[in-house]
Motif scaffolding. Structure first.
Motif, PDB file in Angstrom:
ATOM      1  N   VAL A 119      -7.064 -18.742  12.610  1.00  0.00           N
ATOM      2  CA  VAL A 119      -6.895 -17.328  12.931  1.00  0.00           C
ATOM      3  C   VAL A 119      -7.654 -16.477  11.906  1.00  0.00           C
ATOM      4  CG1 VAL A 119      -5.220 -15.458  13.125  1.00  0.00           C
ATOM      5  CG2 VAL A 119      -4.651 -17.734  13.967  1.00  0.00           C
ATOM      6  N   THR A 120      -8.419 -15.538  12.392  1.00  0.00           N
ATOM      7  CA  THR A 120      -9.112 -14.593  11.516  1.00  0.00           C
ATOM      8  C   THR A 120      -8.701 -13.182  11.906  1.00  0.00           C
ATOM      9  OG1 THR A 120     -11.035 -14.512  12.985  1.00  0.00           O
ATOM     10  CG2 THR A 120     -11.107 -16.109  11.170  1.00  0.00           C
ATOM     11  N   THR A 121      -8.903 -12.277  10.994  1.00  0.00           N
ATOM     12  CA  THR A 121      -8.556 -10.874  11.245  1.00  0.00           C
ATOM     13  C   THR A 121      -9.833 -10.036  11.244  1.00  0.00           C
ATOM     14  OG1 THR A 121      -8.210 -10.517   8.876  1.00  0.00           O
ATOM     15  CG2 THR A 121      -6.279 -11.090  10.174  1.00  0.00           C
ATOM     16  N   GLU A 122      -9.754  -8.895  11.908  1.00  0.00           N
ATOM     17  CA  GLU A 122     -10.876  -7.958  11.931  1.00  0.00           C
ATOM     18  C   GLU A 122     -10.955  -7.242  10.586  1.00  0.00           C
ATOM     19  OE1 GLU A 122     -13.139  -7.276  14.398  1.00  0.00           O
ATOM     20  OE2 GLU A 122     -12.268  -8.985  15.463  1.00  0.00           O
ATOM     21  N   PRO A 123     -12.140  -7.128  10.007  1.00  0.00           N
ATOM     22  CA  PRO A 123     -12.274  -6.390   8.750  1.00  0.00           C
ATOM     23  C   PRO A 123     -11.728  -4.968   8.875  1.00  0.00           C
ATOM     24  CG  PRO A 123     -14.289  -7.582   9.243  1.00  0.00           C
ATOM     25  CD  PRO A 123     -13.406  -7.685  10.459  1.00  0.00           C
ATOM     26  N   GLY A 124     -10.932  -4.569   7.889  1.00  0.00           N
ATOM     27  CA  GLY A 124     -10.369  -3.219   7.873  1.00  0.00           C
ATOM     28  C   GLY A 124      -9.143  -3.024   8.743  1.00  0.00           C
ATOM     29  N   SER A 125      -8.706  -4.067   9.444  1.00  0.00           N
ATOM     30  CA  SER A 125      -7.559  -3.937  10.346  1.00  0.00           C
ATOM     31  C   SER A 125      -6.233  -4.015   9.589  1.00  0.00           C
ATOM     32  CB  SER A 125      -7.593  -5.045  11.407  1.00  0.00           C
ATOM     33  OG  SER A 125      -7.368  -6.311  10.792  1.00  0.00           O
ATOM     34  N   GLU A 126      -5.172  -3.601  10.252  1.00  0.00           N
ATOM     35  CA  GLU A 126      -3.825  -3.726   9.685  1.00  0.00           C
ATOM     36  C   GLU A 126      -3.474  -5.204   9.467  1.00  0.00           C
ATOM     37  OE1 GLU A 126      -1.472  -1.417   8.574  1.00  0.00           O
ATOM     38  OE2 GLU A 126      -3.240  -0.138   8.707  1.00  0.00           O
ATOM     39  N   GLU A 127      -3.974  -6.057  10.346  1.00  0.00           N
ATOM     40  CA  GLU A 127      -3.725  -7.494  10.201  1.00  0.00           C
ATOM     41  C   GLU A 127      -4.390  -8.030   8.935  1.00  0.00           C
ATOM     42  OE1 GLU A 127      -3.114  -6.293  14.372  1.00  0.00           O
ATOM     43  OE2 GLU A 127      -4.772  -5.966  12.993  1.00  0.00           O
ATOM     44  N   GLU A 128      -5.600  -7.582   8.667  1.00  0.00           N
ATOM     45  CA  GLU A 128      -6.276  -7.996   7.430  1.00  0.00           C
ATOM     46  C   GLU A 128      -5.513  -7.488   6.204  1.00  0.00           C
ATOM     47  OE1 GLU A 128     -10.784  -8.105   5.918  1.00  0.00           O
ATOM     48  OE2 GLU A 128      -9.962  -6.069   6.019  1.00  0.00           O
ATOM     49  N   ARG A 129      -5.026  -6.260   6.291  1.00  0.00           N
ATOM     50  CA  ARG A 129      -4.240  -5.687   5.191  1.00  0.00           C
ATOM     51  C   ARG A 129      -2.987  -6.530   4.947  1.00  0.00           C
ATOM     52  NH1 ARG A 129      -0.416  -1.355   5.679  1.00  0.00           N
ATOM     53  NH2 ARG A 129       0.176  -0.708   3.607  1.00  0.00           N
ATOM     54  N   LEU A 130      -2.324  -6.947   6.011  1.00  0.00           N
ATOM     55  CA  LEU A 130      -1.130  -7.779   5.878  1.00  0.00           C
ATOM     56  C   LEU A 130      -1.467  -9.115   5.221  1.00  0.00           C
ATOM     57  CD1 LEU A 130       1.820  -8.564   6.389  1.00  0.00           C
ATOM     58  CD2 LEU A 130       1.105  -9.356   8.652  1.00  0.00           C
ATOM     59  N   VAL A 131      -2.518  -9.767   5.680  1.00  0.00           N
ATOM     60  CA  VAL A 131      -2.885 -11.066   5.114  1.00  0.00           C
ATOM     61  C   VAL A 131      -3.187 -10.924   3.625  1.00  0.00           C
ATOM     62  CG1 VAL A 131      -4.616 -12.918   5.160  1.00  0.00           C
ATOM     63  CG2 VAL A 131      -3.627 -12.059   7.294  1.00  0.00           C
ATOM     64  N   GLU A 132      -3.817  -9.856   3.233  1.00  0.00           N
ATOM     65  CA  GLU A 132      -4.100  -9.626   1.814  1.00  0.00           C
ATOM     66  C   GLU A 132      -2.797  -9.529   1.006  1.00  0.00           C
ATOM     67  OE1 GLU A 132      -6.053  -9.145  -1.737  1.00  0.00           O
ATOM     68  OE2 GLU A 132      -6.841  -9.863   0.176  1.00  0.00           O
ATOM     69  N   ILE A 133      -1.808  -8.848   1.557  1.00  0.00           N
ATOM     70  CA  ILE A 133      -0.508  -8.742   0.879  1.00  0.00           C
ATOM     71  C   ILE A 133       0.179 -10.103   0.846  1.00  0.00           C
ATOM     72  CG2 ILE A 133       1.818  -7.751   1.050  1.00  0.00           C
ATOM     73  CD1 ILE A 133       0.413  -5.215   2.217  1.00  0.00           C
ATOM     74  N   LEU A 134       0.064 -10.872   1.924  1.00  0.00           N
ATOM     75  CA  LEU A 134       0.683 -12.197   1.956  1.00  0.00           C
ATOM     76  C   LEU A 134       0.038 -13.140   0.945  1.00  0.00           C
ATOM     77  CD1 LEU A 134       1.061 -12.648   5.809  1.00  0.00           C
ATOM     78  CD2 LEU A 134       2.845 -12.030   4.160  1.00  0.00           C
ATOM     79  N   ARG A 135      -1.217 -12.945   0.663  1.00  0.00           N
ATOM     80  CA  ARG A 135      -1.911 -13.796  -0.318  1.00  0.00           C
ATOM     81  C   ARG A 135      -1.732 -13.287  -1.744  1.00  0.00           C
ATOM     82  NH1 ARG A 135      -7.014 -14.968   3.534  1.00  0.00           N
ATOM     83  NH2 ARG A 135      -5.957 -16.577   4.748  1.00  0.00           N
ATOM     84  N   HIS A 136      -1.527 -11.988  -1.891  1.00  0.00           N
ATOM     85  CA  HIS A 136      -1.373 -11.371  -3.211  1.00  0.00           C
ATOM     86  C   HIS A 136      -0.201 -10.386  -3.143  1.00  0.00           C
ATOM     87  CE1 HIS A 136      -5.279 -13.102  -4.110  1.00  0.00           C
ATOM     88  NE2 HIS A 136      -5.718 -12.561  -2.983  1.00  0.00           N
ATOM     89  N   PRO A 137       1.022 -10.883  -3.314  1.00  0.00           N
ATOM     90  CA  PRO A 137       2.201 -10.023  -3.157  1.00  0.00           C
ATOM     91  C   PRO A 137       2.143  -8.765  -4.025  1.00  0.00           C
ATOM     92  CG  PRO A 137       2.851 -12.306  -3.431  1.00  0.00           C
ATOM     93  CD  PRO A 137       1.377 -12.246  -3.688  1.00  0.00           C
ATOM     94  N   LYS A 138       2.685  -7.702  -3.472  1.00  0.00           N
ATOM     95  CA  LYS A 138       2.731  -6.406  -4.155  1.00  0.00           C
ATOM     96  C   LYS A 138       4.069  -6.244  -4.856  1.00  0.00           C
ATOM     97  CE  LYS A 138       1.221  -2.685  -2.203  1.00  0.00           C
ATOM     98  NZ  LYS A 138       0.848  -1.581  -1.340  1.00  0.00           N
ATOM     99  N   GLU A 139       4.041  -5.454  -5.894  1.00  0.00           N
ATOM    100  CA  GLU A 139       5.271  -4.979  -6.509  1.00  0.00           C
ATOM    101  C   GLU A 139       5.597  -3.664  -5.796  1.00  0.00           C
ATOM    102  OE1 GLU A 139       7.175  -6.577  -8.625  1.00  0.00           O
ATOM    103  OE2 GLU A 139       5.737  -8.221  -8.694  1.00  0.00           O
ATOM    104  N   TRP A 140       6.577  -3.684  -4.933  1.00  0.00           N
ATOM    105  CA  TRP A 140       6.859  -2.530  -4.084  1.00  0.00           C
ATOM    106  C   TRP A 140       7.596  -1.424  -4.801  1.00  0.00           C
ATOM    107  CZ3 TRP A 140       4.228  -2.445   0.260  1.00  0.00           C
ATOM    108  CH2 TRP A 140       3.811  -3.642   0.817  1.00  0.00           C
ATOM    109  N   ILE A 141       8.279  -1.741  -5.865  1.00  0.00           N
ATOM    110  CA  ILE A 141       9.064  -0.707  -6.565  1.00  0.00           C
ATOM    111  C   ILE A 141       8.412  -0.377  -7.891  1.00  0.00           C
ATOM    112  CG2 ILE A 141      11.288  -0.157  -7.598  1.00  0.00           C
ATOM    113  CD1 ILE A 141      12.554  -1.998  -5.554  1.00  0.00           C
TER     114      ILE A 141
END
Length: 141
Positions: A119-141
């Motif tokens: 599965v690949t995502t479209e560059p700049g898409s919300e799906e790509e943004r999600l995959v980036e977060i899944l690979r590099h978790p954010k500190e939300w607080i």
């Protein structure tokens, strides 16, 4: 921060180098808190705080339209959830090793999922943004 890290460490799919979700908190086998206190009040606070937060988000999002492509993406992500559970989750593995109730384990799986090859995502898409977060978790607080 401790339980967020625990979540990020536990819910990781090594073969995909991504996390199962965008974050949260996780704890198990919590006999006492770091200060030696009974964890029950803490667990109650977590439970009581979750629903008001989640319901607000769910109510807002439930009114949004979605495309068939977004639905397919959701099904792929549900597949990742099931993949993690079957391969890595301690409780599921316990249940499937014959020490638990296999039917209870399987009925907890999402009723609809999708598996897609590479599965690949479209560059700049919300799906790509999600995959980036899944690979590099954010500190939300």
């Amino acid at each position: 921060a401790r339980y967020k890290k625990w979540c990020d460490d536990y819910f990781f799919i090594p073969a995909r180098k991504e996390h199962r979700g965008v974050g949260g908190l996780f704890f198990d086998d919590l006999i006492t808190l770091e200060n030696g206190a009974d964890p029950l009040p803490f667990v109650k606070q977590v439970g009581e705080g979750f629903m008001p937060s989640y319901l607000h988000i769910a109510e807002k999002r439930s009114k949004e339209a979605f495309t068939e492509a977004q639905r397919q993406w959701q099904l792929v992500r549900r597949g990742r959830y099931l993949e993690f559970n079957l391969l890595y989750d301690r409780g599921v593995r316990f249940g499937l090793d014959g020490q638990g109730r296999t039917e209870s384990v399987m009925v907890s799986a999402p009723p609809l999922i999708a598996w897609k090859y590479q599965v690949t995502t479209e560059p700049g898409s919300e799906e790509e943004r999600l995959v980036e977060i899944l690979r590099h978790p954010k500190e939300w607080i």
